[in-house]
Design an enzyme around this catalytic site. Structure first.
Site, PDB file in Angstrom:
ATOM      1  N   GLY A   1     -18.474  31.620  76.664  1.00 26.99           N
ATOM      2  CA  GLY A   1     -17.387  32.348  76.397  1.00 26.99           C
ATOM      3  C   GLY A   1     -16.155  32.889  77.500  1.00 26.99           C
ATOM      4  O   GLY A   1     -16.635  32.355  78.475  1.00 26.99           O
ATOM      5  N   CYS A   2     -15.162  33.523  77.248  1.00 23.26           N
ATOM      6  CA  CYS A   2     -14.214  33.637  78.251  1.00 23.26           C
ATOM      7  C   CYS A   2     -14.639  34.793  79.176  1.00 23.26           C
ATOM      8  O   CYS A   2     -14.726  34.536  80.402  1.00 23.26           O
ATOM      9  CB  CYS A   2     -12.941  33.940  77.666  1.00 23.26           C
ATOM     10  SG  CYS A   2     -13.005  35.299  76.571  1.00 23.26           S
ATOM     11  N   TYR A   3     -15.033  35.890  78.783  1.00 25.47           N
ATOM     12  CA  TYR A   3     -15.577  36.680  79.666  1.00 25.47           C
ATOM     13  C   TYR A   3     -16.852  36.461  80.546  1.00 25.47           C
ATOM     14  O   TYR A   3     -17.252  36.652  81.635  1.00 25.47           O
ATOM     15  CB  TYR A   3     -15.930  38.172  79.063  1.00 25.47           C
ATOM     16  CG  TYR A   3     -14.805  38.766  78.372  1.00 25.47           C
ATOM     17  CD1 TYR A   3     -13.770  39.616  79.173  1.00 25.47           C
ATOM     18  CD2 TYR A   3     -14.741  39.080  76.955  1.00 25.47           C
ATOM     19  CE1 TYR A   3     -12.717  40.433  78.802  1.00 25.47           C
ATOM     20  CE2 TYR A   3     -13.685  39.945  76.415  1.00 25.47           C
ATOM     21  CZ  TYR A   3     -12.622  40.399  77.365  1.00 25.47           C
ATOM     22  OH  TYR A   3     -11.520  41.082  76.835  1.00 25.47           O
ATOM     23  N   THR A   4     -17.642  35.521  79.720  1.00 21.08           N
ATOM     24  CA  THR A   4     -18.865  35.129  80.228  1.00 21.08           C
ATOM     25  C   THR A   4     -18.911  33.750  81.453  1.00 21.08           C
ATOM     26  O   THR A   4     -19.582  33.599  81.943  1.00 21.08           O
ATOM     27  CB  THR A   4     -19.732  34.599  79.140  1.00 21.08           C
ATOM     28  OG1 THR A   4     -19.029  33.559  78.412  1.00 21.08           O
ATOM     29  CG2 THR A   4     -19.968  35.825  78.095  1.00 21.08           C
TER      30      THR A   4
END
EC number: 1.2.1.38
Lengths: 344, 344, 344, 344
Positions: free
Chosen positions: C147-150
């Protein structure tokens, strides 16, 4: 204290009425309604109002019953019935929608597709653009509050048209509006990433505000005026800049133009005719009821360029509606509207 | 009517004071000064004020002579002399700069590089964060108005710190500020294309507001508190969101935290403690003096997350300065500050 | 030439894949699908692609049949069946959704509410964050794209965690994301006027990316790590800035930290470790696959502050997916991804 | 591989040339210069380029010596000497400034205040708008790259003017430009808080691009054309939308207009004539070399409204300069410029 009610209070225009009326010294919001949010507090819809206005949305009927003046901020076609109810109960009615703006039912049918259900009521209605038609408004009880584009552009052109300084053919209005003009309803075009860093025209030469602008300019000139009107959608929240082009009549000088505008607006608190060298900017009228106008002459081509800036939600909607309320209730016209625009 | 003067009126904080005071029912702007624009009207600098405040900038001395209260919005180091002049002439002095904020001259030297020129005057000065130190402010005539970051973050943490709900070590404050916080002065970092669509931290763990935040939290807790403070520059005009992290002491429950905040702020008009489920948003306090606070518990890690939102130019500068003026002149604390934040 | 297909091509991540693959020298978009726009050209949905990609959306099944590699950009829960179809037909599968990211089905159930339908398939899947787990990715055919935040937060913390420089408790990740992270679907929160000039946290300490971040940090440290993760929604289109806080272990010096990061990332083209004095800024990595990292030490409080900036749609989604494709097809890892971020 | 040099590399146009040339398959940046940043790396000025182009700024003379083609992005008045040096050393010269754009020295004097120092050199120069004057460009070595406004507006009007579909008097061009058009230099008007949420016209009917637009339209029509040109400053980084108004000649039909535009641009890769119903939007051409054009007819008033959208830094500056380089070096015209505009 005037008891004011708002039907359609959770739309953008309605919620702006709430905000402005909360600071009005002689009127108070007594009741609000919303079809989508009946039974909910407006502060649930707009958390900015938390603790300041937690009033719960009722029905339109309750609003009419409880108030002296009813503001309607509804999609077109829905105001006529409400206006009638107000008229029968002796309540003043100020319509922020389009149902009562056009004198000609034919034009209304052509641009909006509806009919005038109660012609007598339409005859009672008056177009509420105070700077241009103040005398007509006084004493009336059904007010058609102008649209957003139809306030700024006519104010920019009015002195030139009324004084015969420009040709009545070939007028071009290039308007740029902030996004709140599109309302609270969701659409792909107002989805943040799709609009941000963008700019486009829309409804080119086919926007419904066209006949309304033409009606105003025709009244001022005494002749039927047609205009090319092109609105654009700007990635800012508020404000409409209208860049208006007209061909100067032969031998009209810059000084004559300036003098005509100064005379025309000399007593108008809400119109700020900017000195030469300044450019009207939506940055400078945000959150206020002012209409800034700057004048420019293209001597090479013989064109007048008059540019106006208004806050579409204030002078273009809620503020002007309150100005109309003030007028018909005999208050100071600027009561509750002496809003200083923030410098940034 | 209180005669108010503003020294440094053409900076952002000064001009915001002008705007707010124009609507104040019990005070009026009597004189303004500006080194850069002496002899010019403020409306030449801020065309938003055209026709509304065309007052001409004078000298600081003239402002002191003509006014009952002098607001100073100056770079640090320049207020002390002015404060002295006011003190000698019996004028109240409200400093929006940093010169009187820190009790410890040592800290001032360390972070600002200057010295306290008149120690007696510094002892007369009081730190003007009314929600936390109201009693100290009453009766004073030299007020150190807090900085922008140093208002929102401490208000978010105060009830937890004052009631011993969180550990005093390990507090982290992650703040995000609108650009007006950087002032009117030009810099590459605030040039539109360089900032727009960007976000970055700056002065990481080295911003001058750090000791001021620590001073406030230390007073509240009775112990020396250190915090890690990281400010970020946001591409919006106004608003500071401070996301504050503290380790909950063992066995402290969510209900206890909420209760502590409710009790602490129950009489504070300008603090809006949001219900569970709402998130503080700078969108909802723009152009107002409110500080919105939302509370969140990370039960997995045992952290309190308290988030505050203020308008950096109002509650973080000019609004709070007027709140202090109201307090020391015995007016209603919210006089001229009952500003409804626009919903958009 | 690799034949690439995109299932869910009309969402933001899918459309970004289209854009990037159009410039890839060794892969081409062979088929795309969309449930909402089946039978329509993608350039009708995204006029930016007019004349450049007017490919018509087909069904997911058609995409699988025609392509060597299938990218899926679907809501969670919908990828497992598609992955199975690819697996059976020998097609590589790169999932931009969450279905294969978490090793622990228990965590998946807890945060997403679903179950693992085909455990064997899940065992074949690998987590595709090349800079951290490149060796695991090589040779695999089912890739869970992070994911993006991850992506950004773990990259900021990885060298510190892997080298034992910070405590594994008390890690705080304060992330700020551009709006495209919320996708193309309409919501009030992403309606332009409601978001513009705003900033707020959301899903505070409860966002679904939390277990994924923890899984990565746990792998790197060999111990179970918990973090407090607070995402915020920024009024910009692209970019995530993650400000990550960790308590330095005793006696760890700034030089040690810097050295550890330099060593860790010395061969990583897409990670740009910024020199001291520079701050990671989403402004500088837009439209590129880079992850900029700046390092800061708060010596007063003993904290490491590591800040990363990525473009959420590129390194946080489509770019990283292509990086994974390059890896598993034996291409240069940066093929098609040597994108120079615009300076403004 | 063509050795390209950039004089004035640290301005916006110069730095955009760097970015685009970094991805050009047949040219490379060999040397750059900057008066302000001599001896500094361009990545210090634009951290977006960190690790990707850390080339150090030299002197203009060094650039000329080392390169086959010299791009100049300088304030007007400074290019003539450089052009001469290039001419003497047999280097191609592409000027992004105004010094060689106007055929008439009289017009140059009137609008820019300078003189033509070397008339022979001016005669060698050619105006580089390939879609309109490609044949003239081939074989030339001194290219006057058009300005930003002077690319988009003429492209919107060219087919109508060249085919005699509109009157040559009364043409109005209402342009709206992103802020990068104002350059990297600081000014109050481009200070973030002063511009954000604003919109205003500037240099109304007096902008220096006026004679350049008129020169192009005059060439196309064979008659002297005057236009009213009003530029506006938009709060976005990139893009110019030009809404162009012309009076249709009697009996010209919508179909004729469309046919004329389709024929005119049928072989032009960089001009995308949009289908009816689509509106040109700067959102859709960002970071690309495309010029999108939408056509609209106001049948009520007899006006053609042709709207073009370009990225002012690409098609309006650096991209077009590279297009000219490709042309004069015999490369594919779109080499290095097949940039897919991002969908958001």
């Amino acid at each position: 204290m005037i008891h004011a009610g708002i039907v359609g209070a959770t739309g953008y225009a309605g919620s702006e009425l709430v905000r402005l009326l909360l600071s009005h010294p002689e009127a108070e919001v007594t009741a609000i309604s919303s079809v989508s949010f009946e039974g909910k507090a407006i502060s649930e819809v707009y958390p900015a109002y938390f603790n300041l206005c937690d009033m719960v949305c009722e029905t339109a009927g309750q609003v009419v019953d409880k108030c002296d003046v009813v503001f309607a901020a509804l999609p077109h076609g829905l105001s006529q019935e409400l206006a009638k109810a107000c008229d029968e109960k002796g309540k003043a009615f100020i319509d922020l929608g389009a149902d009562f703006r056009l004198d000609s039912e034919e034009e209304y049918q052509k641009w909006y597709g509806g009919t005038y259900q109660d012609k007598e009521l339409h005859e009672k209605a008056v177009y509420g653009l105070p700077e241009l038609f103040r005398k007509d408004i006084l004493g009336k009880r059904v007010i058609a509050n102008p649209g957003c584009y139809t306030t700024g552009a006519p104010l920019a052109l009015a002195p030139a048209v009324a004084n015969g300084l420009i040709e009545l053919t070939g007028i071009i209005i290039d308007s740029k509006s902030g996004v709140t003009g599109a309302g609270r309803g969701l659409s792909q075009g107002t989805h943040y990433p799709d609009l941000n860093e963008g700019l486009h025209a829309y409804k080119v030469a086919s926007h419904r505000h066209t006949p309304e602008i033409e009606q105003t300019l025709s009244r001022l000139s005494g002749q039927k005026v047609h205009v090319t009107f092109v609105p654009h959608l700007l990635p800012v929240n508020r404000g409409i800049l209208s860049t208006c082009y007209g061909r100067l009549k032969p031998d009209v000088t810059k000084a004559q133009v300036r003098k005509a505008y100064e005379d025309f607006y000399q007593d108008e608190y809400f119109v700020r005719l900017l000195p030469d060298g300044m450019n009207a900017d939506i940055h400078n009228i945000k959150y206020s009821n002012f209409c800034d106008i700057s004048l420019h002459i293209d001597t090479r081509c013989g064109n007048l360029i008059a540019i106006s800036a208004i806050d579409n939600m204030v002078k273009g909607a809620a503020g002007q509606a309150i100005q109309n309320m003030n007028l018909i209730f005999g208050l100071e016209e600027a009561s509750g509207l002496a809003l200083v625009p923030p410098a940034f």
